[in-house]
Design a protein around this motif. Structure first.
Motif, short mmCIF file in Angstrom:
data_model
loop_
_atom_site.label_atom_id
_atom_site.label_comp_id
_atom_site.label_asym_id
_atom_site.label_seq_id
_atom_site.Cartn_x
_atom_site.Cartn_y
_atom_site.Cartn_z
N GLU A 51 -73.91 -22.44 32.56
CA GLU A 51 -74.77 -22.52 33.72
C GLU A 51 -75.26 -21.14 34.17
O GLU A 51 -76.12 -21.04 35.06
N LEU A 52 -74.72 -20.08 33.59
CA LEU A 52 -75.15 -18.73 33.94
C LEU A 52 -76.45 -18.35 33.24
O LEU A 52 -77.02 -17.29 33.52
N GLU A 53 -76.94 -19.20 32.36
CA GLU A 53 -78.10 -18.88 31.54
C GLU A 53 -79.35 -18.73 32.40
O GLU A 53 -79.63 -19.53 33.29
N ASP A 54 -80.11 -17.67 32.12
CA ASP A 54 -81.38 -17.40 32.80
C ASP A 54 -82.51 -17.73 31.82
O ASP A 54 -82.47 -17.32 30.66
N ARG A 55 -83.51 -18.45 32.29
CA ARG A 55 -84.56 -18.91 31.39
C ARG A 55 -85.35 -17.77 30.76
O ARG A 55 -85.68 -17.81 29.58
N PHE A 56 -85.66 -16.75 31.56
CA PHE A 56 -86.46 -15.65 31.03
C PHE A 56 -85.73 -14.90 29.93
O PHE A 56 -86.22 -14.77 28.80
N PHE A 57 -84.54 -14.38 30.25
CA PHE A 57 -83.81 -13.60 29.27
C PHE A 57 -83.34 -14.46 28.09
O PHE A 57 -83.29 -13.98 26.95
N SER A 58 -83.03 -15.71 28.36
CA SER A 58 -82.60 -16.59 27.27
C SER A 58 -83.75 -16.89 26.32
O SER A 58 -83.55 -17.03 25.11
N SER A 59 -84.97 -16.97 26.86
CA SER A 59 -86.14 -17.19 25.99
C SER A 59 -86.36 -15.99 25.07
O SER A 59 -86.65 -16.15 23.88
N VAL A 60 -86.25 -14.79 25.65
CA VAL A 60 -86.40 -13.57 24.84
C VAL A 60 -85.28 -13.47 23.81
O VAL A 60 -85.51 -13.14 22.64
N PHE A 61 -84.08 -13.76 24.24
CA PHE A 61 -82.91 -13.72 23.36
C PHE A 61 -83.06 -14.70 22.20
O PHE A 61 -82.89 -14.35 21.03
N LEU A 62 -83.44 -15.95 22.51
CA LEU A 62 -83.58 -16.96 21.47
C LEU A 62 -84.76 -16.66 20.56
O LEU A 62 -84.66 -16.76 19.33
N GLY A 63 -85.90 -16.29 21.16
CA GLY A 63 -87.09 -16.01 20.35
C GLY A 63 -86.91 -14.84 19.41
O GLY A 63 -87.29 -14.91 18.22
N SER A 64 -86.33 -13.74 19.89
CA SER A 64 -86.13 -12.56 19.03
C SER A 64 -85.11 -12.86 17.93
O SER A 64 -85.26 -12.37 16.80
N GLY A 65 -84.09 -13.66 18.24
CA GLY A 65 -83.11 -14.02 17.21
C GLY A 65 -83.74 -14.83 16.10
O GLY A 65 -83.48 -14.60 14.91
N LEU A 66 -84.58 -15.80 16.48
CA LEU A 66 -85.24 -16.63 15.47
C LEU A 66 -86.27 -15.82 14.67
O LEU A 66 -86.43 -16.04 13.46
N LEU A 67 -86.95 -14.88 15.34
CA LEU A 67 -87.90 -14.04 14.61
C LEU A 67 -87.18 -13.11 13.64
O LEU A 67 -87.66 -12.89 12.51
N PHE A 68 -86.02 -12.58 14.03
CA PHE A 68 -85.24 -11.76 13.11
C PHE A 68 -84.85 -12.59 11.89
O PHE A 68 -84.96 -12.12 10.74
N LEU A 69 -84.42 -13.82 12.12
CA LEU A 69 -84.04 -14.68 11.01
C LEU A 69 -85.24 -14.99 10.11
O LEU A 69 -85.12 -15.00 8.88
N ALA A 70 -86.40 -15.20 10.72
CA ALA A 70 -87.61 -15.49 9.94
C ALA A 70 -88.02 -14.28 9.11
O ALA A 70 -88.39 -14.41 7.93
N MET A 71 -87.96 -13.07 9.71
CA MET A 71 -88.32 -11.86 8.96
C MET A 71 -87.37 -11.63 7.79
O MET A 71 -87.79 -11.22 6.70
N THR A 72 -86.09 -11.92 8.02
CA THR A 72 -85.11 -11.78 6.94
C THR A 72 -85.40 -12.76 5.82
O THR A 72 -85.32 -12.41 4.63
N ALA A 73 -85.74 -13.99 6.18
CA ALA A 73 -86.04 -15.00 5.17
C ALA A 73 -87.27 -14.61 4.35
O ALA A 73 -87.29 -14.75 3.12
#
Length: 223
Positions: free
Chosen positions: A86-108
């Motif tokens: 419940e401590l999750e913040d939408r703004f920072f969580s969006s950046v966190f999730l998006g950058s993680g998925l982009l890192f994974l995509a770049m690696t792939a």
């Protein structure tokens, strides 16, 4: 007459404690993949293309490990989101999730280019020095320029979340900021630079393991 299955009580899904090991698994497999690639690919971007043949086995093993490491990284992202609760913040969580998925995509994409280099080298009459040079440069640009910077954004967003929620020790966030700033500032086509990220993921996972038995949704949120 009601069906018997309707009387079954539904259970709430919970993240297994063993999922916290996903970060360690990612760190080990991804680091091994990078070391194998680094040992097979020469520093000189215009080195003779014989390295494709001599390093074929190592590159092949690296390409086999990379998808498994990517899957473990997805689990790691899930563990980090679950730890916030419940401590999750939408703004920072969006950046966190998006950058993680982009890192994974770049690696792939980077690994796919390495695989394409191997397949192209097997075809007689197709391989040219220029084609191998281009593929190698493109692979390193994707992974070390784009991928590393997405990893840095991933780290910065998590460090900011830790500062605000006090979910992790303050020194962890400070170290994360420092490492992320270094990754953003340093432009290098050496695969050794990318090794910083799996080492950081492993450290975070080890620190997070003892807390997996507690539910973040029941923590007291201070104003």
């Amino acid at each position: 007459m009601e069906h018997p299955q309707r009387h079954q009580q539904l259970r709430r899904l919970s993240t297994p404690r063993s999922a916290a090991l996903a970060g360690v698994i990612f760190a080990v497999l991804f680091a091994a993949s990078l070391v194998l690639l680094r040992s097979a690919i020469p520093d000189d971007p215009f080195a003779q293309i014989e390295w494709v043949s001599t390093g074929r086995a190592r590159i092949g093993i690296a390409l086999t490990l990379a998808p498994v490491a990517g899957t473990a990284f997805l689990w790691f992202i899930g563990v980090m989101r679950d730890s916030l609760g419940e401590l999750e913040d939408r703004f920072f969580s969006s950046v966190f999730l998006g950058s993680g998925l982009l890192f994974l995509a770049m690696t792939a994409v980077s690994m796919a280019i390495a695989g394409a280099i191997l397949m192209t080298a097997e075809e007689p009459g197709v391989t040219t020095n220029g084609l191998i040079y281009f593929g190698r440069s493109l692979m390193l640009q994707v992974s070390n320029v784009w991928g590393v910077r997405m990893a840095a954004v991933f780290m910065i967003s998590l460090a900011t979340i830790w500062f605000r929620t006090r979910l992790m020790p303050r020194w962890t966030a400070v170290v994360t900021y420092g490492v992320a700033a270094t990754l953003l500032a340093v432009v290098s086509l050496s695969l050794w630079v990318t090794l910083v990220f799996p080492v950081w993921v492993c450290l975070v996972s080890v620190l997070l393991l003892p807390t997996r038995g507690r539910s973040p949704r029941r923590r007291t949120v201070s104003p």
